[in-house]
Scaffold this motif. Structure first.
Motif, mmCIF file in Angstrom:
data_model
loop_
_atom_site.group_PDB
_atom_site.id
_atom_site.type_symbol
_atom_site.label_atom_id
_atom_site.label_comp_id
_atom_site.label_asym_id
_atom_site.label_seq_id
_atom_site.Cartn_x
_atom_site.Cartn_y
_atom_site.Cartn_z
ATOM 1 N N ILE A 76 100.452 32.566 87.599
ATOM 2 C CA ILE A 76 100.304 32.103 86.222
ATOM 3 C C ILE A 76 99.183 32.888 85.568
ATOM 4 O O ILE A 76 98.168 33.194 86.205
ATOM 5 C CB ILE A 76 100.015 30.582 86.176
ATOM 6 N N ILE A 77 99.427 33.247 84.248
ATOM 7 C CA ILE A 77 98.406 33.940 83.454
ATOM 8 C C ILE A 77 98.200 33.137 82.185
ATOM 9 O O ILE A 77 99.169 32.795 81.492
ATOM 10 C CB ILE A 77 98.816 35.384 83.109
ATOM 11 N N ARG A 78 96.944 32.861 81.876
ATOM 12 C CA ARG A 78 96.609 32.105 80.655
ATOM 13 C C ARG A 78 95.521 32.829 79.878
ATOM 14 O O ARG A 78 94.615 33.428 80.470
ATOM 15 C CB ARG A 78 96.087 30.703 81.016
ATOM 16 N N GLY A 94 106.693 27.776 87.239
ATOM 17 C CA GLY A 94 106.901 26.532 86.515
ATOM 18 C C GLY A 94 106.174 25.351 87.140
ATOM 19 O O GLY A 94 106.385 24.208 86.742
ATOM 20 N N GLN A 95 105.297 25.618 88.116
ATOM 21 C CA GLN A 95 104.608 24.527 88.823
ATOM 22 C C GLN A 95 103.086 24.677 88.789
ATOM 23 O O GLN A 95 102.383 23.950 89.471
ATOM 24 C CB GLN A 95 105.064 24.503 90.291
ATOM 25 N N ILE A 119 96.666 26.369 95.962
ATOM 26 C CA ILE A 119 96.602 27.211 94.756
ATOM 27 C C ILE A 119 95.191 27.777 94.650
ATOM 28 O O ILE A 119 94.203 27.066 94.828
ATOM 29 C CB ILE A 119 96.926 26.401 93.483
ATOM 30 N N VAL A 120 95.130 29.069 94.343
ATOM 31 C CA VAL A 120 93.849 29.705 94.052
ATOM 32 C C VAL A 120 93.903 30.261 92.634
ATOM 33 O O VAL A 120 94.951 30.711 92.169
ATOM 34 C CB VAL A 120 93.538 30.827 95.059
ATOM 35 N N TYR A 121 92.796 30.190 91.931
ATOM 36 C CA TYR A 121 92.762 30.769 90.591
ATOM 37 C C TYR A 121 91.359 31.245 90.277
ATOM 38 O O TYR A 121 90.375 30.785 90.872
ATOM 39 C CB TYR A 121 93.261 29.773 89.542
ATOM 40 N N ILE A 122 91.303 32.186 89.294
ATOM 41 C CA ILE A 122 90.029 32.717 88.824
ATOM 42 C C ILE A 122 89.958 32.536 87.319
ATOM 43 O O ILE A 122 90.983 32.365 86.639
ATOM 44 C CB ILE A 122 89.879 34.204 89.184
ATOM 45 N N GLN A 138 92.553 33.295 82.538
ATOM 46 C CA GLN A 138 92.744 32.503 83.757
ATOM 47 C C GLN A 138 93.994 32.994 84.486
ATOM 48 O O GLN A 138 95.070 33.093 83.885
ATOM 49 C CB GLN A 138 92.883 31.020 83.421
ATOM 50 N N ILE A 139 93.840 33.314 85.756
ATOM 51 C CA ILE A 139 94.964 33.769 86.577
ATOM 52 C C ILE A 139 94.998 32.912 87.842
ATOM 53 O O ILE A 139 93.973 32.761 88.521
ATOM 54 C CB ILE A 139 94.837 35.250 86.968
ATOM 55 N N GLY A 140 96.149 32.338 88.168
ATOM 56 C CA GLY A 140 96.297 31.506 89.373
ATOM 57 C C GLY A 140 97.503 31.936 90.180
ATOM 58 O O GLY A 140 98.423 32.570 89.681
ATOM 59 N N ARG A 141 97.492 31.568 91.455
ATOM 60 C CA ARG A 141 98.603 31.934 92.330
ATOM 61 C C ARG A 141 98.866 30.804 93.320
ATOM 62 O O ARG A 141 97.940 30.220 93.897
ATOM 63 C CB ARG A 141 98.287 33.217 93.087
ATOM 64 N N LYS A 142 100.148 30.515 93.493
ATOM 65 C CA LYS A 142 100.586 29.515 94.440
ATOM 66 C C LYS A 142 100.871 30.208 95.779
ATOM 67 O O LYS A 142 101.694 31.118 95.850
ATOM 68 C CB LYS A 142 101.840 28.816 93.933
#
Length: 463
Positions: A76-78, A94-95, A119-122, A138-142
């Motif tokens: 995910i990128i925000r 989508g999660q 989940i990890v995110y920065i 914000q970038i996260g990864r499942k």
């Protein structure tokens, strides 16, 4: 619960505890290393995004076409403005929309445990051309793959732990059996001794490694040896005492029967019988008194101990026996320190025994010497030297046995019970001292008693 079972359970529980801690550490390290690697990849992706030209133009953030090529699977990128509003969000799964969207000027990384996955995110601030903060990226990864790995890892760890628990129980029972084998043998031998009254020892295998079990076996064998020796000596003592008591009692009984049958009209016979009965009764009294002395020495080890002048005790005892026996007894006192800690009455009794023997078996003057041991001034040497008939060298080791008499001199006609030197040795040992005899037949005998002035000055003797 048997000791073997306790040892097995203790070994198994200890191994399980170690494995449990090891499993937790392994699980934690796998998660830590993997998440650290994923966070590094996210930081690299963030650097790629912030290098894009559109990143400094907030009005273009809503057009996500320039961000979509940078989106990876399970990611995910925000872009969030300064009012914590999500301007653009690209979620390939989508999660991941449950990640908190909060404006913060700090740069950080986080790990979240959710029901579905890890989940990890920065998050890092987006700076404008004039160093003003435009918002945050914000970038996260499942980590679905990590979840699969962790599931496999947990299964493997549980299986290995179960196998280790089973093997540890089996191994613990085996090693407990090996370790406790000498103890079982010890118990069996003790039960056998109790049932049969026959002393037995454990087989002591020669080894360089003298561990606790070896020491236990050695100590047990040593103890059994001493018990067997004491038991043998006790049986011998009882037999000798019975024999010694039997003789005067037989004589008394014989003369009493003789008086009863024939002594009524025979004055000479009555006188002979009365003298014999008196003589044997006196012997019996002396023997009984000696036996009581031996018993009291065993029971009253350190009673009546005081500080006293050893030289005065020796001088007065020698003078008393000199007057009693009308014999020449000389004293050579070379002591500089006469004060001693012990029982003066017992020391006096020891000296009386030695002087009585010296007077009984010699007719020349008896010499008593008192001097310090040249190697240790805290040790006193008391010597009684006679010029009598002497003793054969082969007889000397048995002189301290109870009821033992040298045939040529220690006969019953001398009035001795054979307990004198045994009592003397016990008195010396109770004072942590030693007694020894040297003798030459036809020339005389020298008895040497070594006594510490203070008990701390000499190692305890083997009593």
């Amino acid at each position: 619960m048997r000791l073997r079972t306790k040892i097995s359970l203790l070994i198994a529980s200890s191994i399980l505890m170690v494995l449990f801690l090891f499993n937790i550490l392994t699980y934690y390290m796998v998660v830590k290393i993997t998440t650290k690697s994923e966070i590094t990849l996210l930081w690299n992706a963030a650097q790629t995004i912030v290098s894009q030209p559109n990143i400094v133009r907030p009005e273009l953030w809503g057009r996500d076409s320039w961000l979509r090529p940078l989106l990876l699977p399970q990611e995910i990128i925000r872009l969030i403005d300064t009012k914590s509003n999500i301007i653009v969000q690209l979620d390939s799964t989508g999660q991941l929309d449950s990640l908190p969207a909060v404006f913060d000027t700090r740069t950080f990384s986080k790990t979240l445990w959710t029901r579905e996955a890890l989940i990890v995110y920065i998050q890092m601030p987006v700076m404008g051309a004039e160093d003003e903060t435009l918002g945050v990226l914000q970038i996260g990864r499942k980590l679905d793959t990590l979840n699969e790995y962790l599931t496999i890892l947990t299964t493997v760890l549980m299986f290995t732990t179960a196998c280790a628990a089973f093997l540890s129980v089996i191994g613990g029972m085996y090693f407990a059996k090996v370790i406790l084998r000498p103890i079982h043998e010890l118990v069996q031998i003790m039960e056998s001794i109790e049932r049969n009254g026959i002393f037995k020892r454990l087989v002591l295998t020669p080894t360089k490694h003298q561990d606790e079990l070896w020491r236990l076996t050695h100590t047990f064998n040593t103890m059994i040896g001493k018990l067997e020796n004491n038991f043998t000596r006790q049986q011998q003592f009882i037999a000798d005492a019975s024999h010694e008591l039997k003789t005067p009692l037989t004589v008394i009984e014989s003369y009493a029967n003789l008086l009863q049958r024939w002594g009524g009209n025979d004055a000479a016979l009555r006188e002979e019988a009365i003298e014999a009965i008196q003589s044997e009764a006196a012997r019996l009294r002396n023997l009984t008194q000696s036996l009581l002395t031996v018993a009291n020495l065993e029971a009253e080890a350190n009673k009546g101990w005081i500080h006293f002048e050893l030289g005065d005790v020796v001088r007065t005892t020698a003078a008393s026996l000199k007057r009693t026996f009308h014999r020449d007894i000389q004293l050579d006192n070379q002591l500089e320190i006469n004060r001693m800690f012990g029982d003066p009455e017992k020391v006096k009794q020891l000296l009386i025994i030695l002087l009585d023997n010296a007077i009984k078996y010699s007719h020349k003057p008896v010499l008593i010497t008192l001097k310090h041991d040249p190697r240790d001034p805290e040790i006193v040497e008391l010597q009684v030297i006679d010029q009598g008939i002497g003793i054969e060298k082969s007889e000397i080791p048995r002189l301290f046995d109870r009821f033992y008499r040298v045939d040529q001199a220690r006969s019953r006609t001398s009035g001795g019970s054979g307990l004198g030197l045994a009592i003397a040795r016990r008195i010396a040992q109770s004072h942590k001292g030693t007694i020894s005899i040297t003798s030459t037949p036809g020339e005389g005998t020298q008895v040497t008693v070594r006594l510490p002035l203070n008990l701390d000055s000499m190692a305890p003797s083997d009593l």
